[in-house]
Design a protein around this motif. Structure first.
Motif, PDB file in Angstrom:
ATOM      1  N   ILE A 288       3.389  10.262  -9.465  1.00  0.00           N
ATOM      2  CA  ILE A 288       2.649  10.549 -10.703  1.00  0.00           C
ATOM      3  C   ILE A 288       1.968  11.905 -10.602  1.00  0.00           C
ATOM      4  CG2 ILE A 288       0.631   9.844 -12.062  1.00  0.00           C
ATOM      5  CD1 ILE A 288       1.522   6.913 -11.472  1.00  0.00           C
ATOM      6  N   ASN A 289       1.356  12.199  -9.463  1.00  0.00           N
ATOM      7  CA  ASN A 289       0.707  13.501  -9.274  1.00  0.00           C
ATOM      8  C   ASN A 289       1.706  14.643  -9.336  1.00  0.00           C
ATOM      9  OD1 ASN A 289      -1.899  12.513  -9.028  1.00  0.00           O
ATOM     10  ND2 ASN A 289      -1.759  12.278  -6.808  1.00  0.00           N
TER      11      ASN A 289
ATOM     12  N   ILE B  18       2.224   1.744  -3.497  1.00  0.00           N
ATOM     13  CA  ILE B  18       1.192   2.274  -4.397  1.00  0.00           C
ATOM     14  C   ILE B  18       0.955   3.756  -4.114  1.00  0.00           C
ATOM     15  CG2 ILE B  18      -1.283   2.156  -4.917  1.00  0.00           C
ATOM     16  CD1 ILE B  18      -1.015  -0.915  -4.530  1.00  0.00           C
ATOM     17  N   GLU B  19       0.895   4.126  -2.834  1.00  0.00           N
ATOM     18  CA  GLU B  19       0.706   5.536  -2.480  1.00  0.00           C
ATOM     19  C   GLU B  19       1.873   6.385  -2.970  1.00  0.00           C
ATOM     20  OE1 GLU B  19      -0.077   5.954   1.709  1.00  0.00           O
ATOM     21  OE2 GLU B  19      -1.696   4.482   1.622  1.00  0.00           O
ATOM     22  N   ASP B  20       3.094   5.881  -2.816  1.00  0.00           N
ATOM     23  CA  ASP B  20       4.272   6.614  -3.301  1.00  0.00           C
ATOM     24  C   ASP B  20       4.213   6.783  -4.819  1.00  0.00           C
ATOM     25  OD1 ASP B  20       5.256   6.849  -0.751  1.00  0.00           O
ATOM     26  OD2 ASP B  20       6.747   5.238  -0.951  1.00  0.00           O
ATOM     27  N   GLU B  21       3.830   5.715  -5.518  1.00  0.00           N
ATOM     28  CA  GLU B  21       3.721   5.799  -6.975  1.00  0.00           C
ATOM     29  C   GLU B  21       2.686   6.844  -7.386  1.00  0.00           C
ATOM     30  OE1 GLU B  21       5.488   4.210  -9.529  1.00  0.00           O
ATOM     31  OE2 GLU B  21       6.776   3.811  -7.809  1.00  0.00           O
ATOM     32  N   ARG B  22       1.535   6.831  -6.735  1.00  0.00           N
ATOM     33  CA  ARG B  22       0.492   7.819  -7.032  1.00  0.00           C
ATOM     34  C   ARG B  22       0.988   9.226  -6.751  1.00  0.00           C
ATOM     35  NH1 ARG B  22      -4.465   4.535  -4.301  1.00  0.00           N
ATOM     36  NH2 ARG B  22      -4.859   3.134  -6.048  1.00  0.00           N
ATOM     37  N   ASN B  23       1.690   9.379  -5.642  1.00  0.00           N
ATOM     38  CA  ASN B  23       2.225  10.685  -5.284  1.00  0.00           C
ATOM     39  C   ASN B  23       3.217  11.175  -6.335  1.00  0.00           C
ATOM     40  OD1 ASN B  23       2.590  12.973  -3.595  1.00  0.00           O
ATOM     41  ND2 ASN B  23       4.420  12.032  -2.715  1.00  0.00           N
TER      42      ASN B  23
ATOM     43  N   ASN C  26       2.732  15.009 -13.002  1.00  0.00           N
ATOM     44  CA  ASN C  26       1.641  15.579 -13.802  1.00  0.00           C
ATOM     45  C   ASN C  26       1.449  17.065 -13.516  1.00  0.00           C
ATOM     46  OD1 ASN C  26       1.080  13.236 -15.189  1.00  0.00           O
ATOM     47  ND2 ASN C  26      -0.515  12.577 -13.765  1.00  0.00           N
TER      48      ASN C  26
ATOM     49  N   GLN D 170       0.826  -1.206   0.000  1.00  0.00           N
ATOM     50  CA  GLN D 170       0.000   0.000   0.000  1.00  0.00           C
ATOM     51  C   GLN D 170       0.862   1.259   0.000  1.00  0.00           C
ATOM     52  OE1 GLN D 170      -2.452  -0.662   3.447  1.00  0.00           O
ATOM     53  NE2 GLN D 170      -4.041  -1.722   2.280  1.00  0.00           N
TER      54      GLN D 170
END
Length: 115
Positions: free
Chosen positions: A65-66, A58-63, A69, A55
């Motif tokens: 990516i954000n 995944i949170e680090d990856e989302r962070n 972006n 988890q």
């Protein structure tokens, strides 16, 4: 009373053997159950730890990516609306792009900084 005096050592051992065997058997069974419960608990903790690690990843990856972006949107906006293009560079746009890059880069890991 006579019956107690006529008991041999073998008779007394027979009387003591069964309770001792039950006591030892109960102790060993209890230890086995405790060990099994510990193994189950350790496996549960490992699964939970692995799930938490996944988890976090995944949170680090989302962070990341954000962050990327948002950086790309801001740079694109500067390129389109802020005179940061091939026709010339507006000093304020260059300063904004530099500050944006300087504030974004430390938030990324080495591989993402290269991208």
């Amino acid at each position: 009373m006579d019956s107690l005096k006529n008991k041999t050592l073998w008779d007394w051992m027979g009387l003591l053997f069964i309770p001792m065997a039950l006591l030892i058997g109960g102790y060993l069974l209890n230890q086995s159950q405790i060990k099994q419960q510990n193994n189950i608990e350790e496996a549960r903790i490992k699964r939970q730890s692995r799930r938490i690690s996944e988890q976090r990843f995944i949170e680090d990856e989302r962070n990341y990516i954000n962050i990327l972006n948002n950086f790309r949107r801001s740079i694109t906006d500067l390129m389109i609306n802020g005179s940061l293009n091939d026709s010339g560079y507006h000093p304020v746009s260059v300063q904004a792009a530099t500050a944006l890059t300087a504030s974004t880069a430390p938030q990324l890991d080495g591989e993402r900084k290269g991208k």
